[in-house]
Design a protein around this motif. Structure first.
Motif, mmCIF file in Angstrom:
data_model
loop_
_atom_site.group_PDB
_atom_site.id
_atom_site.type_symbol
_atom_site.label_atom_id
_atom_site.label_comp_id
_atom_site.label_asym_id
_atom_site.label_seq_id
_atom_site.Cartn_x
_atom_site.Cartn_y
_atom_site.Cartn_z
ATOM 1 N N SER A 21 0.783 -1.736 0.005
ATOM 2 C CA SER A 21 -0.017 0.432 -0.451
ATOM 3 C C SER A 21 0.823 1.215 -0.210
ATOM 4 N N GLY A 22 2.101 1.081 0.061
ATOM 5 C CA GLY A 22 3.368 1.975 0.636
ATOM 6 C C GLY A 22 3.927 2.237 -0.841
ATOM 7 N N GLY A 23 3.996 1.894 -2.196
ATOM 8 C CA GLY A 23 4.290 1.652 -2.467
ATOM 9 C C GLY A 23 5.478 0.532 -2.915
ATOM 10 N N SER A 24 6.106 0.222 -1.987
ATOM 11 C CA SER A 24 7.427 -0.724 -2.358
ATOM 12 C C SER A 24 7.044 -1.513 -1.456
ATOM 13 N N PRO A 25 7.138 -2.582 -2.121
ATOM 14 C CA PRO A 25 7.027 -4.317 -0.740
ATOM 15 C C PRO A 25 7.014 -4.037 0.783
ATOM 16 N N VAL A 26 6.368 -4.222 1.722
ATOM 17 C CA VAL A 26 7.254 -4.528 3.248
ATOM 18 C C VAL A 26 6.318 -5.540 3.764
ATOM 19 N N PRO A 27 7.492 -6.654 3.582
ATOM 20 C CA PRO A 27 6.751 -7.948 4.327
ATOM 21 C C PRO A 27 6.221 -8.515 5.811
ATOM 22 N N CYS A 28 4.829 -8.703 5.440
ATOM 23 C CA CYS A 28 3.742 -8.530 6.910
ATOM 24 C C CYS A 28 2.657 -9.576 7.289
ATOM 25 N N GLY A 29 3.254 -10.703 6.867
ATOM 26 C CA GLY A 29 3.367 -12.249 7.167
ATOM 27 C C GLY A 29 3.360 -13.423 6.888
ATOM 28 N N VAL A 30 3.725 -14.550 7.136
ATOM 29 C CA VAL A 30 3.947 -15.678 5.941
ATOM 30 C C VAL A 30 3.301 -17.355 6.419
ATOM 31 N N LEU A 31 3.509 -17.721 5.738
ATOM 32 C CA LEU A 31 1.989 -18.245 6.521
ATOM 33 C C LEU A 31 3.346 -20.064 5.326
ATOM 34 N N SER A 32 2.668 -20.964 6.280
ATOM 35 C CA SER A 32 3.242 -21.884 6.146
ATOM 36 C C SER A 32 1.892 -23.298 6.199
ATOM 37 N N GLY A 33 1.735 -24.523 6.090
ATOM 38 C CA GLY A 33 1.353 -25.724 5.438
ATOM 39 C C GLY A 33 1.584 -26.522 4.378
ATOM 40 N N HIS A 34 2.748 -25.718 3.470
ATOM 41 C CA HIS A 34 2.750 -26.758 2.474
ATOM 42 C C HIS A 34 3.900 -27.800 2.627
ATOM 43 N N LYS A 35 4.167 -28.910 1.898
ATOM 44 C CA LYS A 35 5.401 -29.402 2.377
ATOM 45 C C LYS A 35 6.499 -29.661 0.799
ATOM 46 N N ASP A 36 6.088 -28.510 0.141
ATOM 47 C CA ASP A 36 7.126 -28.441 -1.200
ATOM 48 C C ASP A 36 6.644 -26.843 -1.338
ATOM 49 N N ARG A 37 7.653 -26.530 -2.450
ATOM 50 C CA ARG A 37 7.717 -25.320 -3.237
ATOM 51 C C ARG A 37 6.414 -24.833 -3.687
ATOM 52 N N VAL A 38 6.153 -23.459 -3.107
ATOM 53 C CA VAL A 38 4.551 -22.893 -3.725
ATOM 54 C C VAL A 38 4.647 -22.572 -5.422
#
Length: 85
Positions: A21-38
């Motif tokens: 929302s501010g123009g530059s990407p800012v990390p705000c979360g990580v989702l884990s649940g897969h067992k291999d590359r997304v």
């Protein structure tokens, strides 16, 4: 909605959420649940749900409407073939 972006594709099987929302990407979360590359990610039109597909032959639907994103449902593929795309 609100400037959220999801990124997959790393070797670590994670989906990373970024606030853009501010123009530059800012990390705000990580989702884990897969067992291999997304291999793919897709938001619903309202931005409240996210689906992620993986080389583990699963699709995970994430609920992003709450303050903490939550795994809503896991769909598993069968048989041969490659990653879910």
């Amino acid at each position: 909605e609100g400037g959220l972006m999801a990124v997959g594709g790393g070797e670590d099987a994670l989906v990373r959420l970024m606030d853009v929302s501010g123009g530059s990407p800012v990390p705000c979360g990580v989702l884990s649940g897969h067992k291999d590359r997304v291999t793919s990610v897709c938001f619903n039109p309202k931005g409240t749900l996210l689906a992620s597909g993986s080389f583990d032959k699963s699709i995970i639907v994430w609920d992003l409407s709450a303050p903490q994103p939550a795994l809503l449902q896991t769909l598993r593929g069968g048989g041969g073939g490659g990653p879910v795309r």
